[in-house]
Write a protein that holds these residues in place. Sequence first.
Motif, PDB file in Angstrom:
ATOM      1  N   ASN A  22      33.267  10.666  52.456  1.00 53.88           N
ATOM      2  CA  ASN A  22      32.128  10.282  51.609  1.00 53.88           C
ATOM      3  C   ASN A  22      32.473  10.538  50.147  1.00 53.88           C
ATOM      4  N   SER A  23      33.583   9.965  49.709  1.00 56.88           N
ATOM      5  CA  SER A  23      34.157  10.332  48.411  1.00 56.88           C
ATOM      6  C   SER A  23      33.480   9.673  47.212  1.00 56.88           C
ATOM      7  N   PHE A  24      32.556   8.748  47.446  1.00 55.16           N
ATOM      8  CA  PHE A  24      31.829   8.171  46.313  1.00 55.16           C
ATOM      9  C   PHE A  24      30.724   9.153  45.936  1.00 55.16           C
ATOM     10  N   ALA A  25      30.933   9.843  44.829  1.00 54.28           N
ATOM     11  CA  ALA A  25      30.113  11.007  44.487  1.00 54.28           C
ATOM     12  C   ALA A  25      29.371  10.817  43.162  1.00 54.28           C
ATOM     13  N   ILE A  26      28.637  11.845  42.776  1.00 56.67           N
ATOM     14  CA  ILE A  26      27.958  11.873  41.490  1.00 56.67           C
ATOM     15  C   ILE A  26      28.556  13.029  40.684  1.00 56.67           C
ATOM     16  N   LEU A  27      29.112  12.705  39.528  1.00 56.75           N
ATOM     17  CA  LEU A  27      29.703  13.696  38.632  1.00 56.75           C
ATOM     18  C   LEU A  27      28.694  14.031  37.544  1.00 56.75           C
ATOM     19  N   ILE A  28      28.338  15.318  37.428  1.00 58.80           N
ATOM     20  CA  ILE A  28      27.291  15.745  36.492  1.00 58.80           C
ATOM     21  C   ILE A  28      27.837  16.795  35.544  1.00 58.80           C
ATOM     22  N   ASN A  29      27.573  16.596  34.259  1.00 60.76           N
ATOM     23  CA  ASN A  29      27.870  17.627  33.262  1.00 60.76           C
ATOM     24  C   ASN A  29      26.780  17.590  32.198  1.00 60.76           C
ATOM     25  N   LEU A  31      25.841  16.674  28.290  1.00 64.69           N
ATOM     26  CA  LEU A  31      26.265  15.914  27.120  1.00 64.69           C
ATOM     27  C   LEU A  31      25.144  15.939  26.090  1.00 64.69           C
ATOM     28  N   GLN A  32      25.428  16.498  24.949  1.00 67.61           N
ATOM     29  CA  GLN A  32      24.459  16.589  23.852  1.00 67.61           C
ATOM     30  C   GLN A  32      23.142  17.226  24.308  1.00 67.61           C
ATOM     31  N   GLY A  33      23.276  18.295  25.087  1.00 65.98           N
ATOM     32  CA  GLY A  33      22.127  19.067  25.496  1.00 65.98           C
ATOM     33  C   GLY A  33      21.333  18.504  26.656  1.00 65.98           C
ATOM     34  N   LYS A  34      21.830  17.396  27.247  1.00 66.22           N
ATOM     35  CA  LYS A  34      21.126  16.794  28.378  1.00 66.22           C
ATOM     36  C   LYS A  34      22.078  16.614  29.556  1.00 66.22           C
ATOM     37  N   PRO A  35      21.541  16.668  30.793  1.00 66.25           N
ATOM     38  CA  PRO A  35      22.400  16.382  31.945  1.00 66.25           C
ATOM     39  C   PRO A  35      22.816  14.917  31.953  1.00 66.25           C
ATOM     40  N   TRP A  36      24.060  14.663  32.323  1.00 68.40           N
ATOM     41  CA  TRP A  36      24.599  13.302  32.368  1.00 68.40           C
ATOM     42  C   TRP A  36      25.275  13.118  33.718  1.00 68.40           C
ATOM     43  N   ALA A  37      25.045  11.988  34.354  1.00 71.97           N
ATOM     44  CA  ALA A  37      25.599  11.746  35.688  1.00 71.97           C
ATOM     45  C   ALA A  37      26.283  10.393  35.761  1.00 71.97           C
ATOM     46  N   THR A  38      27.405  10.359  36.466  1.00 70.06           N
ATOM     47  CA  THR A  38      28.137   9.119  36.712  1.00 70.06           C
ATOM     48  C   THR A  38      28.471   9.030  38.198  1.00 70.06           C
ATOM     49  N   HIS A  39      28.243   7.856  38.780  1.00 71.36           N
ATOM     50  CA  HIS A  39      28.603   7.604  40.172  1.00 71.36           C
ATOM     51  C   HIS A  39      30.049   7.120  40.191  1.00 71.36           C
ATOM     52  N   THR A  40      30.911   7.851  40.885  1.00 78.22           N
ATOM     53  CA  THR A  40      32.334   7.535  40.837  1.00 78.22           C
ATOM     54  C   THR A  40      33.053   8.151  42.032  1.00 78.22           C
ATOM     55  N   VAL A  74      31.385  21.420  35.720  1.00 77.96           N
ATOM     56  CA  VAL A  74      30.748  20.213  36.262  1.00 77.96           C
ATOM     57  C   VAL A  74      30.181  20.485  37.658  1.00 77.96           C
ATOM     58  N   LEU A  75      29.253  19.629  38.050  1.00 80.73           N
ATOM     59  CA  LEU A  75      28.702  19.626  39.401  1.00 80.73           C
ATOM     60  C   LEU A  75      28.993  18.272  40.025  1.00 80.73           C
ATOM     61  N   CYS A  76      29.534  18.288  41.238  1.00 83.05           N
ATOM     62  CA  CYS A  76      29.835  17.057  41.963  1.00 83.05           C
ATOM     63  C   CYS A  76      28.987  17.020  43.229  1.00 83.05           C
ATOM     64  N   ILE A  77      28.251  15.940  43.433  1.00 80.47           N
ATOM     65  CA  ILE A  77      27.361  15.807  44.581  1.00 80.47           C
ATOM     66  C   ILE A  77      27.882  14.720  45.511  1.00 80.47           C
ATOM     67  N   PHE A  78      28.071  15.092  46.770  1.00 78.96           N
ATOM     68  CA  PHE A  78      28.516  14.155  47.804  1.00 78.96           C
ATOM     69  C   PHE A  78      27.371  13.982  48.798  1.00 78.96           C
ATOM     70  N   ALA A 102      24.472  16.954  52.745  1.00 78.63           N
ATOM     71  CA  ALA A 102      24.800  16.892  51.314  1.00 78.63           C
ATOM     72  C   ALA A 102      25.716  18.058  50.963  1.00 78.63           C
ATOM     73  N   VAL A 103      26.681  17.792  50.089  1.00 74.46           N
ATOM     74  CA  VAL A 103      27.607  18.822  49.642  1.00 74.46           C
ATOM     75  C   VAL A 103      27.627  18.848  48.117  1.00 74.46           C
ATOM     76  N   HIS A 104      27.482  20.047  47.553  1.00 80.99           N
ATOM     77  CA  HIS A 104      27.605  20.252  46.113  1.00 80.99           C
ATOM     78  C   HIS A 104      28.874  21.048  45.837  1.00 80.99           C
ATOM     79  N   ILE A 105      29.643  20.589  44.867  1.00 81.51           N
ATOM     80  CA  ILE A 105      30.837  21.320  44.446  1.00 81.51           C
ATOM     81  C   ILE A 105      30.713  21.634  42.963  1.00 81.51           C
ATOM     82  N   TYR A 106      30.840  22.919  42.633  1.00 84.22           N
ATOM     83  CA  TYR A 106      30.878  23.362  41.245  1.00 84.22           C
ATOM     84  C   TYR A 106      32.334  23.588  40.878  1.00 84.22           C
ATOM     85  N   GLY A 107      32.744  23.083  39.715  1.00 87.07           N
ATOM     86  CA  GLY A 107      34.143  23.223  39.345  1.00 87.07           C
ATOM     87  C   GLY A 107      34.377  23.159  37.850  1.00 87.07           C
TER      88      GLY A 107
END
Length: 206
Positions: A22-29, A31-40, A74-78, A102-107
């Motif tokens: 299930n490698s299509f995940a959500i990458l969260i960090n 950015l400018q004081g707000k959470p930002w997420a990308t599906h990748t 970063v936080l990665c959500i699978f 659901a799996v959360h990875i902090y890294g």
Amino acid sequence: MYIPSQYKNEDLAEVKDFISSNSFAILINELQGKPWATHTPLELDKDDQGNDILIGHIARANPQWKAFESKPEVLCIFNGPHTYVSSSWYKEEEVPTWNYIAVHIYGTLSVMSESEVLSWLHGLVGHYEKEEKTPVSLKDMSPATLKQVRGVVGFRIKINEIQAAYKLSQGREEDHARIIHELHHKNDAGSQQVSHIMKKRAAKDS
């Protein structure tokens, strides 16, 4: 994430298999004081020391990467299969619920060089193309086409913590046979996948 103890999965081998499938995940960090997420896609790999890491890339036009150096945490959500569970399937009265994985990875993220990204992409494309009738290889592409690599930012993520939630009707084992049966006969893929996983785990525990 909040995980009641009965839903926590600490079987690292099983969780790693889930991430790979299930490698299509959500990458969260941040950015400018707000959470930002990308599906990748985020691929599970190993570093030179044999430690598990995640590798991925995003478009350079995506401003998320501009915070990678200053805020590398970063936080990665699978996300896995999920489904509604009707309490009409229970032997005793209870409210309905939802089963899911659901799996959360902090890294900690570090950016790769352009040459490292190109080398990794060769392997990635080869991995996903191997089952195709006419597989594509980056080795056969022109230098002009490969210049597109400059349009992405590749990165590695050192894994600091893994949190895995497998909510699969734990505590209602007496109802599992009915739940598995009902989910198996639903038309959506999520229900059927959860049914299969519950059946597989029940067989393993028996």
